[in-house]
Design a protein around this motif. Structure first.
Motif, PDB file in Angstrom:
ATOM      1  N   GLY A  81       0.771  -1.238   0.000  1.00  0.00           N
ATOM      2  CA  GLY A  81       0.000   0.000   0.000  1.00  0.00           C
ATOM      3  C   GLY A  81       0.797   1.279   0.000  1.00  0.00           C
ATOM      4  O   GLY A  81       0.208   2.373   0.046  1.00  0.00           O
ATOM      5  N   MET A  82       2.114   1.190  -0.074  1.00  0.00           N
ATOM      6  CA  MET A  82       2.899   2.420  -0.138  1.00  0.00           C
ATOM      7  C   MET A  82       2.749   3.070  -1.509  1.00  0.00           C
ATOM      8  O   MET A  82       2.732   2.394  -2.538  1.00  0.00           O
ATOM      9  CB  MET A  82       4.374   2.122   0.163  1.00  0.00           C
ATOM     10  N   ASP A  83       2.622   4.377  -1.521  1.00  0.00           N
ATOM     11  CA  ASP A  83       2.415   5.132  -2.758  1.00  0.00           C
ATOM     12  C   ASP A  83       3.762   5.369  -3.446  1.00  0.00           C
ATOM     13  O   ASP A  83       4.323   6.466  -3.401  1.00  0.00           O
ATOM     14  CB  ASP A  83       1.729   6.466  -2.417  1.00  0.00           C
ATOM     15  N   ILE A  84       4.271   4.324  -4.102  1.00  0.00           N
ATOM     16  CA  ILE A  84       5.611   4.405  -4.681  1.00  0.00           C
ATOM     17  C   ILE A  84       5.642   4.101  -6.173  1.00  0.00           C
ATOM     18  O   ILE A  84       6.717   4.130  -6.781  1.00  0.00           O
ATOM     19  CB  ILE A  84       6.599   3.462  -3.951  1.00  0.00           C
ATOM     20  N   PHE A  85       4.489   3.815  -6.764  1.00  0.00           N
ATOM     21  CA  PHE A  85       4.447   3.570  -8.200  1.00  0.00           C
ATOM     22  C   PHE A  85       4.139   4.869  -8.943  1.00  0.00           C
ATOM     23  O   PHE A  85       3.652   5.839  -8.357  1.00  0.00           O
ATOM     24  CB  PHE A  85       3.403   2.511  -8.531  1.00  0.00           C
ATOM     25  N   GLN A  86       4.382   4.860 -10.235  1.00  0.00           N
ATOM     26  CA  GLN A  86       4.305   6.095 -11.014  1.00  0.00           C
ATOM     27  C   GLN A  86       2.942   6.784 -10.895  1.00  0.00           C
ATOM     28  O   GLN A  86       2.873   7.999 -10.691  1.00  0.00           O
ATOM     29  CB  GLN A  86       4.606   5.805 -12.484  1.00  0.00           C
ATOM     30  N   SER A  87       1.870   6.036 -11.055  1.00  0.00           N
ATOM     31  CA  SER A  87       0.544   6.654 -11.041  1.00  0.00           C
ATOM     32  C   SER A  87      -0.273   6.282  -9.820  1.00  0.00           C
ATOM     33  O   SER A  87      -1.478   6.558  -9.776  1.00  0.00           O
ATOM     34  CB  SER A  87      -0.222   6.246 -12.315  1.00  0.00           C
ATOM     35  N   SER A  88       0.348   5.645  -8.833  1.00  0.00           N
ATOM     36  CA  SER A  88      -0.387   5.321  -7.618  1.00  0.00           C
ATOM     37  C   SER A  88      -0.645   6.599  -6.825  1.00  0.00           C
ATOM     38  O   SER A  88       0.026   7.613  -7.005  1.00  0.00           O
ATOM     39  CB  SER A  88       0.387   4.312  -6.759  1.00  0.00           C
ATOM     40  N   THR A  89      -1.650   6.541  -5.962  1.00  0.00           N
ATOM     41  CA  THR A  89      -2.000   7.686  -5.127  1.00  0.00           C
ATOM     42  C   THR A  89      -2.280   7.184  -3.721  1.00  0.00           C
ATOM     43  O   THR A  89      -2.257   5.973  -3.456  1.00  0.00           O
ATOM     44  CB  THR A  89      -3.252   8.402  -5.656  1.00  0.00           C
ATOM     45  N   ALA A  90      -2.582   8.106  -2.821  1.00  0.00           N
ATOM     46  CA  ALA A  90      -2.933   7.711  -1.460  1.00  0.00           C
ATOM     47  C   ALA A  90      -4.204   6.875  -1.440  1.00  0.00           C
ATOM     48  O   ALA A  90      -4.397   6.028  -0.566  1.00  0.00           O
ATOM     49  CB  ALA A  90      -3.101   8.946  -0.580  1.00  0.00           C
ATOM     50  N   ASP A  91      -5.080   7.087  -2.435  1.00  0.00           N
ATOM     51  CA  ASP A  91      -6.345   6.355  -2.487  1.00  0.00           C
ATOM     52  C   ASP A  91      -6.289   5.115  -3.382  1.00  0.00           C
ATOM     53  O   ASP A  91      -7.055   4.173  -3.179  1.00  0.00           O
ATOM     54  CB  ASP A  91      -7.468   7.275  -2.977  1.00  0.00           C
ATOM     55  N   LEU A  92      -5.432   5.136  -4.390  1.00  0.00           N
ATOM     56  CA  LEU A  92      -5.310   4.007  -5.310  1.00  0.00           C
ATOM     57  C   LEU A  92      -3.897   3.457  -5.238  1.00  0.00           C
ATOM     58  O   LEU A  92      -2.962   4.055  -5.776  1.00  0.00           O
ATOM     59  CB  LEU A  92      -5.642   4.437  -6.746  1.00  0.00           C
ATOM     60  N   ASN A  93      -3.737   2.349  -4.557  1.00  0.00           N
ATOM     61  CA  ASN A  93      -2.411   1.765  -4.377  1.00  0.00           C
ATOM     62  C   ASN A  93      -2.556   0.277  -4.064  1.00  0.00           C
ATOM     63  O   ASN A  93      -3.653  -0.285  -4.160  1.00  0.00           O
ATOM     64  CB  ASN A  93      -1.646   2.489  -3.263  1.00  0.00           C
TER      65      ASN A  93
END
Length: 201
Positions: free
Chosen positions: A87-99
């Protein structure tokens, strides 16, 4: 092509390479590599003439594979994937809500699989010395990019249907940026080896 795989990768060109000190160095490299991947994934650079900004995540993935070699590179990319899965927001298009798993099973899921495969292949090519000259490093980056795109496009097709404009969604808008990143890596890795050679002289 020389099939021997006995050359050091860049990560082995400095510091300890045996005993407990080697393990400490490897742990430090994995931590630094994951941090590098996470930071670079969030960097997007506008490119004149390109419809999308150039993301630096793929550049980081391919250079880590080449600099670390297959084994250490795979440990690093898998650590990165596990943190993202948690659940860490570390991908290019991930967000706090989508991870996490939800993000990884979305449209970028195939590209994330490509990351893992490409790191292993880049590491093997580096073992064969492809990271020591600009033309060979450019060739390695080209191979790495193909490996990234194949599972990525297949996954997009499976999710949305192969009758959709999959190439227009997941390939052609990124080609100009990929060419720039290819040229950048083709300069940086051989230059780093040149610096190592001078330091040893």
């Amino acid at each position: 092509m020389n099939l021997t795989m006995d050359r050091n990768v860049l990560a082995e060109a400095f510091g300890a390479n045996e005993g407990a000190a080697r393990r400490v160095k490897q742990v430090a490299l994995v931590v630094l590599g994951i941090a590098f991947l996470a930071v670079m994934a969030k960097i997007k650079v506008p490119v004149p003439g390109s419809p999308v900004a150039m993301g630096m995540g793929t550049f980081a993935v391919l250079t880590v594979g080449a600099a670390y070699g297959a084994r250490l590179g795979l440990v690093t990319i898998m650590g990165y994937m596990i943190l993202g899965m948690l659940g860490m927001d570390i991908f290019q298009s991930s967000t706090a809500d989508l991870n996490g798993i939800e993000y990884m099973m979305g449209g970028t899921g195939g590209y994330l699989l490509g990351y893992v495969i490409a790191v292993g292949v880049m590491g093997m090519l580096a073992r064969r010395g492809w990271d020591r000259s600009a033309p060979k490093m450019a060739g390695a980056m080209l191979i790495g990019n193909v490996i990234l795109y194949v599972p990525g496009l297949i996954w997009l097709g499976m999710l949305y249907g192969f009758d959709k404009p999959i190439l227009a969604w997941g390939l052609t808008p990124f080609l100009l940026g990929d060419a720039i990143k290819l040229a950048l890596a083709a300069v940086i890795l051989p230059a780093a080896w040149a610096l190592v050679g001078r330091a040893r002289d």
